[in-house]
Enzyme design. Structure first.
Site, PDB file in Angstrom:
ATOM      1  N   ASP A 524     -51.726  -3.584  32.560  1.00 37.26           N
ATOM      2  CA  ASP A 524     -53.176  -3.752  32.654  1.00 37.26           C
ATOM      3  C   ASP A 524     -53.562  -3.796  34.134  1.00 37.26           C
ATOM      4  O   ASP A 524     -52.696  -3.804  35.012  1.00 37.26           O
ATOM      5  CB  ASP A 524     -53.559  -5.058  31.947  1.00 37.26           C
ATOM      6  CG  ASP A 524     -55.024  -5.128  31.562  1.00 37.26           C
ATOM      7  OD1 ASP A 524     -55.816  -4.258  31.983  1.00 37.26           O
ATOM      8  OD2 ASP A 524     -55.391  -6.068  30.829  1.00 37.26           O
ATOM      9  N   GLU A 527     -56.018  -0.119  37.832  1.00 33.85           N
ATOM     10  CA  GLU A 527     -56.933   0.866  38.421  1.00 33.85           C
ATOM     11  C   GLU A 527     -56.686   1.112  39.929  1.00 33.85           C
ATOM     12  O   GLU A 527     -56.888   2.274  40.328  1.00 33.85           O
ATOM     13  CB  GLU A 527     -58.386   0.427  38.193  1.00 33.85           C
ATOM     14  CG  GLU A 527     -58.819   0.441  36.758  1.00 33.85           C
ATOM     15  CD  GLU A 527     -58.277  -0.731  35.938  1.00 33.85           C
ATOM     16  OE1 GLU A 527     -58.148  -0.587  34.717  1.00 33.85           O
ATOM     17  OE2 GLU A 527     -57.963  -1.775  36.536  1.00 33.85           O
ATOM     18  N   ASP A 601     -62.172  -3.567  27.995  1.00 40.96           N
ATOM     19  CA  ASP A 601     -62.749  -4.852  27.595  1.00 40.96           C
ATOM     20  C   ASP A 601     -64.103  -4.660  26.917  1.00 40.96           C
ATOM     21  O   ASP A 601     -65.162  -4.866  27.522  1.00 40.96           O
ATOM     22  CB  ASP A 601     -62.874  -5.765  28.815  1.00 40.96           C
ATOM     23  CG  ASP A 601     -61.513  -6.101  29.412  1.00 40.96           C
ATOM     24  OD1 ASP A 601     -60.502  -5.936  28.706  1.00 40.96           O
ATOM     25  OD2 ASP A 601     -61.457  -6.529  30.573  1.00 40.96           O
TER      26      ASP A 601
END
Length: 943
Positions: A524, A527, A601
């Protein structure tokens, strides 16, 4: 609500603002605009499927023209590629500001990460014998039926198929390559009254050398280096692709048209908290691949650039007759692609079908991973299961209530103080014992490991990271320190090969204590997410391995981290080689080779449920089909109706996982209460029943890039009424058509049918015929699901507690007859775990029912290998338990048995039970236990 102030708009992004302003100036000047880009005809060289030359950019100040090497490659697949570089930067003949340690070239390594094949040059491409002044024409593609018409001045390329233009580069003359120039301190001057201002002179230089946003100043030692190009699709009304955005499948206009957006679509992988619906705002992933579609024709482009990218979309109506007053004519879609830096590198695909365009694109970037079997079953997750006893209790309760699941997940709280590769010894004192309990039902554990490494003295991982120099650097060459979940953190630079080798070693069982063979990974925040960074990410002047600035490669960053984890899972133990499972949030073209993705999310509301379907459909047609959304919504507490409907929709996500925020109430299926618990369980059992169909669809994706769930335009490319439909989906090549309920209180849905085949209700075989919209009853306990005539659907009907326990279960074949009375389908089976299928350890069968012979035949599609015989022997007792024929002929009404003939001469009979048609429901027949192996050749005769 999303914090818009944390993310740039085009107007706040200097290069986007400049290129949009450039487009406005060019449009305002119209025919008076003279593009400064000309292909020097003396430089053109064509050889062995490739044209090379020099584009000269004329400067308005009279300086020496900027030389831009251009290469146009024609590949064996029929794909064309146009690449433009900048000679001076490529040769390093530039000076960087502030003694920068950055590379001088334009970033040229995106190909190394994104492209894995398909670059072989055409052996038949040739210059056209037709000569035209100021133009070079190249014939290429199948039977040289494609043509690239290369205009010299101003430079542009038109791509034709069968003599018709389908894609045009620089038709609107928006090409803009910001060349290197020395920084000159200028005194601001007002233009002289009455004097025309040139387009270049009018450029805003305020963000050429530095740019501030969110309290951070981005130094730009290389100066302005953006690339921009208009790409037009004449005659195409619909464009699809360029994930990730929370919007419709058919992309909207972005220049303020009615019903459209005012901002361009942005591709800049970002951690967007509580993202909003129907927006071109950037999200977690970036795949710069776009398809244009019209009746019976699809084309596409792939913009190979890893920097921040913005895409404007305009649609214009072009009349074939100036006196038609707007009646008739065609729609042209015009797009404008803008990237902060790097090469201008565009692949052009001429189709002509959606399937062919996606096949050619994925031949370049790679096919979707063929995952382990457990990966396509149901996953139970939340932030967080708080102890190992909590995990074991959840596991036991799923069994107690007879609810199937395969994987339970642990978010960051399993660690010791958010330090990865550790366990909280108080809450997880026995992680191996916990996993042993899971293994009893062949279940797996997935744990999270993010790229940020906690900056804490004595933490061995961060100590090694720093001492070995494997962390990402800031612009001064020091380790970059930012803020994420652990607080002060450093980030692994996974562009560094040595760092990736180090990463592999950490995952070995002897180093990562508490993990075992049924532990898998979740990456996770890759980015990367940096809580105190600009755009919630790295400063763009950070430096990665090789001297590349982060701005050059931002959108690839997440993929490199997953790649490192994927490789690490292959080497945890010598001799133990199984397919890795790594979930990613951030992605780029090529990430599909490594595992699944989810939509991030989301929120527990009906709007986010509805948006999840087009979001995953878009990912599928963009080459990354292993997609899902957090079932139930990550933020907030769903009502029981919403939760139930979300499970029903989730049963049709390729990646099926429930997940929830730490502040939400517990919502495991067994807590829902009746009737919700039973309805959710039914949705889960439907997923498990159809796992053979899902796995076959995943196999197809792994060999030719086909989407796993498919939108209407892909399945019916001639039906214009269905092109924009994005709330229903087909499952692979099975003919299953699902329309999940995404509206509160709905008791029915309208489903659209594009063809004249009969469609049968999955549950009771009600027949629906004729093109158009059909209304299906959809009370809470019903998933609207149809079967298109002409298909054979493989299932496994015995309810089990996990997919691993289904390994030896018999198969059911559902034969759904078409309007003629025929049907066919395929089944792919392997061990669902290892790479032995690459050596022939798999079953791949084609099932065909023919009306004329009234027989169902199993034939072999497999290619034999060294492990074929052993696998077939192992699977020899796995049989076909039942055959259901939907739409059975009325002549079977008195029939009690069928003949069964096996390859090799053995024959016998099997019982047949016939059920007559009634009340709009089709006739159907059941053959029970024909005593044939699923991997063998055989024939069942109904005549």
């Amino acid at each position: 609500m999303v914090k818009h102030e944390s993310f740039k708009t085009c107007d706040q992004s200097g290069f986007c603002k400049r290129n949009r302003a450039h487009a406005d100036r060019v449009n305002a000047l119209g025919s008076a605009w003279n593009s400064p880009y000309q292909l020097d005809p003396k430089s053109i060289l064509f050889s062995k499927g490739q044209l090379q030359g020099i584009i000269l950019k004329t400067l308005t100040d009279g300086g020496e023209a900027v030389r831009l090497p251009v290469t146009i490659s024609f590949q064996q697949s029929g794909t064309a590629r146009v690449t433009v570089d900048e000679e001076r930067r490529r040769k390093g003949e530039v000076e960087l500001l502030n003694s920068s340690k950055a590379r001088k070239e334009r970033y040229n390594e995106a190909e190394a990460w994104a492209i894995v094949g398909g670059l072989d040059l055409s052996k038949t491409a040739a210059l056209s014998p037709e000569k035209e002044e100021g133009v070079t024409k190249v014939l290429y593609g199948p039977s040289n039926s494609y043509e690239a018409v290369i205009r010299h001045s101003p430079f542009g390329v038109e791509f034709r198929r069968d003599g018709e233009a389908h894609v045009r580069l620089n038709e609107r003359l928006l090409l803009n390559v910001e060349h290197w120039r020395p920084k000159i301190e200028r005194e601001a001057k007002e233009p002289e009254e009455g004097k025309e201002v040139s387009a270049e002179a009018a450029e805003d230089e305020s963000t050429w050398w530095a740019e501030s946003f969110g309290g951070n100043t981005d130094t730009k030692p290389k100066g302005p280096e953006s690339v921009g190009l208009d790409i037009s699709f004449p005659g195409y009304d619909h464009v699809f692709g360029i994930p990730e955005h929370a919007g419709p499948l058919s992309l909207k206009e972005t220049r303020g048209a009615k019903g459209g957006y005012s901002e361009p679509y942005r591709l800049f992988n970002s951690d967007v908290f509580e993202y909003e619906m129907d927006s071109p705002m950037t999200l977690y992933g970036a795949i710069p691949f776009m398809q244009a579609h019209r009746k019976d024709s699809t084309v596409g482009v792939f913009w190979l650039n890893a920097a921040e990218t913005w895409i404007d979309i305009l649609k214009t109506k072009v009349s074939s007759n100036p006196l038609s007053l707007g009646i008739g004519g065609r729609i042209d879609t015009q797009t404008h692609w803008i990237s902060e830096g790097g090469l201008l590198d565009v692949f052009v695909f001429l189709g002509p079908t959606p399937k062919k365009v996606i096949q050619d694109y994925t031949a370049l970037t790679g096919y979707s991973q063929l995952p382990q079997q457990f990966a396509i079953a149901y996953h139970q997750c939340r932030w967080n299961y708080v102890t190992d006893e909590d995990v074991k209790d959840v596991d036991r309760k799923f069994d107690k209530y007879d609810i199937p699941y395969d994987v339970i997940w642990l978010d960051i709280e399993y660690t010791d103080g958010k330090k990865y590769f550790t366990w909280d010894s108080h809450n997880f004192p026995d992680p191996i014992g916990m996993q042993k309990q899971l293994h009893q039902r062949e279940r797996k554990l997935v744990i999270i490991i993010d790229p940020h490494i906690k900056n804490e003295a004595g933490y061995h991982i961060v100590d090694e990271l720093k001492s070995m120099g494997f962390a990402t650097k800031n612009k001064d060459g020091d380790h970059y320190e930012g803020w994420c979940w652990p607080g002060s953190s450093y980030w692994v630079d996974s562009f560094n090969p040595a760092a990736r080798e180090w990463w592999k070693k950490i995952f070995k069982y002897e180093n990562f204590k508490g993990t075992s063979s049924n532990t898998f990974l979740w990456n996770d925040m890759n980015e990367p997410s940096v809580f105190n960074g600009p755009d919630i990410s790295f400063p763009r002047d950070n430096i990665h391995h090789g001297g590349w600035e982060h701005r050059d490669l931002h959108n690839i960053n997440g993929m490199t981290f997953v790649n490192a984890t994927y490789e690490a899972l292959l080497e945890r133990k010598k001799g133990e080689i199984r397919r890795p499972f790594v979930l990613t949030r951030s992605y780029y073209a090529g990430s599909q080779r490594l595992g699944p993705v989810w939509t991030g999310d989301n929120q527990a509301n009906w709007e986010h449920l509805a948006a999840s379907i087009p979001m995953c459909l878009v990912n599928g047609i963009a080459g990354f089909p292993f997609c899902g959304a957090d079932v139930g919504g990550f933020f907030g507490n769903p009502g029981k109706e919403l939760l139930t409907r979300w499970y029903q929709a989730g049963a049709f996500y390729p990646f099926f996982r429930a997940h929830a925020h730490i502040d939400t109430r517990r919502r495991e299926p067994y807590l829902a209460g009746e009737p919700y618990q039973q309805i959710i369980t039914q949705a889960l059992r439907l997923r498990y029943q159809l796992l053979p169909a899902w796995y076959t669809a995943f196999h197809e994706a792994s060999i030719d890039g086909s989407p796993i769930i498919r939108p209407n335009y892909y399945m019916h490319p001639s039906d214009e009424k269905g092109f924009a439909i994005d709330d229903q989906l087909y499952l692979g090549s099975t003919g299953l058509l699902a329309k999940p309920v995404v509206t509160e209180g709905a008791e029915s849905v309208d489903i659209y049918i594009s063809d004249d085949e009969p469609y049968y209700d999955y549950w009771d075989y009600t027949i629906h015929t004729g093109k158009g919209t059909k209304t299906l009853a959809a009370p809470l306990d019903t998933i609207p699901l149809l079967m298109q005539g002409g298909h054979i659907i493989p299932r496994r009907d015995r309810p089990r507690r996990s997919s691993g326990l289904m390994r030896w279960d018999p198969f059911t074949l559902v034969v759904v007859l078409d309007s003629v009375g025929n049907a066919e389908g395929t089944l792919y089976v392997d061990d669902g775990e290892t790479f032995d299928y690459q050596s022939g350890a798999f079953i791949h069968r084609k099932f065909s029912y023919d009306r004329e012979s009234a027989s169902l035949v199993s034939s072999d599609l497999a290619t034999k290998g060294s492990k074929t015989a052993a696998y077939l022997k192992k699977m020899g007792k796995v049989r076909v338990g039942k055959v259901i024929v939907v739409g059975a002929p009325s002549q079977w009404g008195g029939k009690k048995e069928v003949n069964v003939l096996e390859d090799g001469g053995k024959s016998g009979t099997a019982e047949l039970t016939y059920h007559a048609a009634h009340d709009g429901k089709a006739a159907w027949a059941v053959v029970r236990d024909p005593k044939v192996a699923i991997g063998a050749g055989w024939r069942i005769e109904f005549a």
